[in-house]
Enzyme design. Structure first.
Site, PDB file in Angstrom:
ATOM      1  N   TYR A 180     -12.392  -3.897 -58.899  1.00  0.00           N
ATOM      2  CA  TYR A 180     -10.946  -4.153 -59.022  1.00  0.00           C
ATOM      3  C   TYR A 180     -10.701  -5.397 -59.879  1.00  0.00           C
ATOM      4  CZ  TYR A 180      -6.097  -5.115 -57.689  1.00  0.00           C
ATOM      5  OH  TYR A 180      -4.740  -5.361 -57.717  1.00  0.00           O
ATOM      6  N   HIS A 216     -20.892  -2.757 -58.318  1.00  0.00           N
ATOM      7  CA  HIS A 216     -20.980  -3.901 -57.394  1.00  0.00           C
ATOM      8  C   HIS A 216     -22.353  -4.566 -57.476  1.00  0.00           C
ATOM      9  CE1 HIS A 216     -17.128  -3.487 -55.324  1.00  0.00           C
ATOM     10  NE2 HIS A 216     -17.256  -2.208 -55.631  1.00  0.00           N
ATOM     11  N   SER A 242     -24.032 -25.015 -26.336  1.00  0.00           N
ATOM     12  CA  SER A 242     -24.307 -23.813 -25.540  1.00  0.00           C
ATOM     13  C   SER A 242     -25.793 -23.473 -25.539  1.00  0.00           C
ATOM     14  CB  SER A 242     -23.533 -22.634 -26.126  1.00  0.00           C
ATOM     15  OG  SER A 242     -24.100 -22.286 -27.378  1.00  0.00           O
ATOM     16  N   GLY A 243     -26.536 -24.107 -26.455  1.00  0.00           N
ATOM     17  CA  GLY A 243     -27.947 -23.731 -26.595  1.00  0.00           C
ATOM     18  C   GLY A 243     -28.129 -22.664 -27.656  1.00  0.00           C
ATOM     19  N   GLY A 244     -27.025 -22.107 -28.145  1.00  0.00           N
ATOM     20  CA  GLY A 244     -27.096 -21.153 -29.243  1.00  0.00           C
ATOM     21  C   GLY A 244     -27.339 -21.886 -30.565  1.00  0.00           C
ATOM     22  N   VAL A 245     -27.598 -21.105 -31.621  1.00  0.00           N
ATOM     23  CA  VAL A 245     -27.968 -21.712 -32.905  1.00  0.00           C
ATOM     24  C   VAL A 245     -26.855 -22.617 -33.442  1.00  0.00           C
ATOM     25  CG1 VAL A 245     -28.764 -21.230 -35.250  1.00  0.00           C
ATOM     26  CG2 VAL A 245     -29.174 -19.566 -33.453  1.00  0.00           C
ATOM     27  N   SER A 255     -23.987 -24.188 -32.237  1.00  0.00           N
ATOM     28  CA  SER A 255     -23.616 -25.469 -31.628  1.00  0.00           C
ATOM     29  C   SER A 255     -24.814 -26.423 -31.634  1.00  0.00           C
ATOM     30  CB  SER A 255     -23.065 -25.277 -30.217  1.00  0.00           C
ATOM     31  OG  SER A 255     -24.048 -24.761 -29.358  1.00  0.00           O
ATOM     32  N   SER A 256     -26.029 -25.884 -31.543  1.00  0.00           N
ATOM     33  CA  SER A 256     -27.215 -26.754 -31.561  1.00  0.00           C
ATOM     34  C   SER A 256     -27.370 -27.439 -32.913  1.00  0.00           C
ATOM     35  CB  SER A 256     -28.479 -25.936 -31.289  1.00  0.00           C
ATOM     36  OG  SER A 256     -28.404 -25.342 -30.021  1.00  0.00           O
TER      37      SER A 256
END
Ligand code: XMP
Length: 515
Positions: A85, A171, A225-228, A230-231
């Protein structure tokens, strides 16, 4: 030209692939960001872009109200590449012509080219490309020459090198255009003159400087939280401002096995980060007593999280900033082709609403990064692989995996099953191939036989999916012997489970989590 001071700016015309374009450019080690297609030319110029890419989009340039850029954008003396486009926008605005194709072209085509402009340098003379369009350029825009064609598309690649304007009907950003990366790299390096200076080491220094300037000696609170995400945010902010950062980790009783210990060990012991550990298990589980409806569970968990967090923040004294691990895909407001809000499938849990209530500013140092870049940043910052490479885990935790009523006993049962599932996946060397693996405890019981005894116990369902971005997902094809080992271990080692199912639903129609 440095990619960070002079980014490649992608004008988003509503394509599902816009994020992919920015990501490919970053893979070429050039900083790239996405802005709405109608950004005023002066604002775009102020970003000092090294180049501009006009993305694809679902519209037709002939439609009333078709998205068009500020006409002065095309006057900017900056190299530009129109994709699909975006290329048709050049034709529509520069005296060319766009027509409806006889048939919508969707799929693989072969590009033949004789390019001398530099855009297709190094690309095979006959290269596979991916097409997805309903309109076609029927007359070239002023000043352009054709540099590539496919069987159905006479103007598949076009260029006006004197004006530094380029267009492709296919693309280059998708995997089905195998040499697309090369084309985008040619554009940013050879045509826009960008060097390859965007990498995580470079980002760390700039981000730390920005955090220091913004925080300026004030206090930051970070929900860990211990997640990627926020760590990584916590460690980055800690490197920048040290003890002016305090992290709060809330144990809501719905964490995975060993998680609370692991997070405390990594952050307090290894990184010496101020960590406020809140044991709120009792509070959460009593609020969930008797509740089985998924949305109600999510709301209770989300609201209580905000409450506990707020109590802690007040106890810790005034905090000026709330740090969050918001990522770029959450930030980009892609232009919707249809307009209108999308329906809520699930109310996601985060600490939204807190900053206004508590008069805090937001600090979101990862808001320019994609997930894989956050992982690279985490490694650069020395975070252990057990955190950086971890599968995503939902905010409401096991609360949405214990189907039916959430009790401590059922959470314990699920924690044990989940630990075995993940352990066996890791042992089989499959962890990194899988986007996410989880176990749900179902609200049914089944009859079994163990030893000579009849059992009447709980049933769990295993789920493992592959995915790019969690928007869609496919169920993972385990070797049968791995599934067998997992099922045996769960039935033998986990008290209260006597039957194991494997979930073979894709997303859509299923979601990744059950609730
Ligand atoms: P669904 O279940 O909607 O999940 O297919 C897509 C991805 O999002 C995760 N998920 C959440 N993440 N807070 C989060 O931070 C939440 O409330 C939440 N709910 C689902 C899910 O684990 C998957 O990776």
């Amino acid at each position: 030209m440095s990619g960070i001071q002079n980014p490649i700016v992608v004008l988003d015309f509503g394509a599902q692939y816009s994020k992919l374009i920015a990501r490919r450019i970053r893979e070429a080690k050039v900083y790239s960001l996405i802005v709405p297609y109608n950004i005023p030319a002066a604002e775009l110029a102020a970003m000092k872009p090294a180049g501009v890419i006009l993305s694809g989009g679902p519209a037709s340039v002939h439609l009333d109200g078709a998205p068009m850029p500020d006409p002065e954008v095309l006057q900017l003396e900056v190299p530009m590449l129109g994709i699909c486009y975006g290329a048709q926008v050049f034709a529509a605005m520069l005296n060319g012509k766009v027509e409806r194709a006889k048939e919508r072209e969707y799929g693989i085509a072969h590009l033949e080219h004789d390019d001398r402009s530099g855009l297709l340098t190094g690309v095979d003379a006959k290269a596979q490309v991916w097409m997805s369009h309903g309109d076609l350029i029927a007359k070239l825009p002023d000043g352009f020459d054709v540099i590539g064609r496919t069987e159905n598309c006479p103007y598949a690649a076009l260029a006006n090198p004197a004006a530094q304007r380029y267009g492709v009907q296919f693309h280059p950003e998708v995997a089905h255009t195998p040499q697309g990366k090369r084309i985008l790299a040619n554009f940013v390096h050879n045509i826009c003159g960008c060097d390859s200076s965007w990498d995580m080491g470079n980002f760390v220094e700039i981000a730390k400087q920005e955090i220091r300037e913004k925080v300026a000696g004030r206090k930051v609170l970070c929900g860990l939280s211990g997640g990627v995400d926020s760590s990584v945010a916590a460690v980055l902010i800690h490197e920048a401002i040290g003890d002016d950062l305090t992290c709060v980790f809330v144990n809501n009783g719905m964490l995975r096995k060993g998680e609370a210990e692991m997070v405390q060990h990594v952050f307090r012991d290894n990184f010496s980060i101020n960590l406020d550990y809140v044991d709120a298990e009792e509070q959460f589980l009593s609020a969930l007593k008797g509740v089985t409806e998924p949305e109600q569970k999510r709301k209770i968990i989300g609201n209580l999280f905000v409450e506990v967090f707020e109590q802690e923040a007040t106890r810790l004294g005034h905090m000026d900033f709330l740090a969050q691990g918001t990522l770029y895909p959450d930030v980009i407001e892609s232009v919707s082709a249809t307009g209108g809000p999308s329906v809520t499938i699930k109310s996601h849990h985060n600490v939204g609403g807190l900053p206004e209530k508590m008069n805090m500013q937001l600090l979101e140092p990862l808001r320019e990064l994609f997930k894989d870049e956050v992982r690279a940043l985490g490694r650069e910052l020395g975070l252990p692989e057990e955190i950086v490479g971890r599968h995503p885990f939902p905010g409401p935790g096991l609360g949405v995996r214990v189907i039916g009523e959430v009790t401590r006993e059922r959470c314990d049962t699920l924690r044990d099953a989940d630990a075995i599932f993940i352990d066996e996946i890791r042992k089989a060397g499959l962890y990194d191939e899988i986007w996410q693996a989880l176990v749900c405890l179902l609200p049914v019981r089944s009859v079994g036989v163990q030893g000579d005894e009849r059992t009447y116990e709980e049933v769990c369902s295993l789920r493992a999916v592959t995915s790019e971005d969690a928007m869609t997902a496919d169920w993972y094809r385990f070797p049968p012997e791995v599934l067998q080992r997992i099922a045996n271990r769960i039935c033998n080692e986990v008290q209260h489970i006597n039957r194991v199912l494997y979930d073979v639903t894709s997303k859509p129609p299923g979601t990744i989590e059950w609730e």
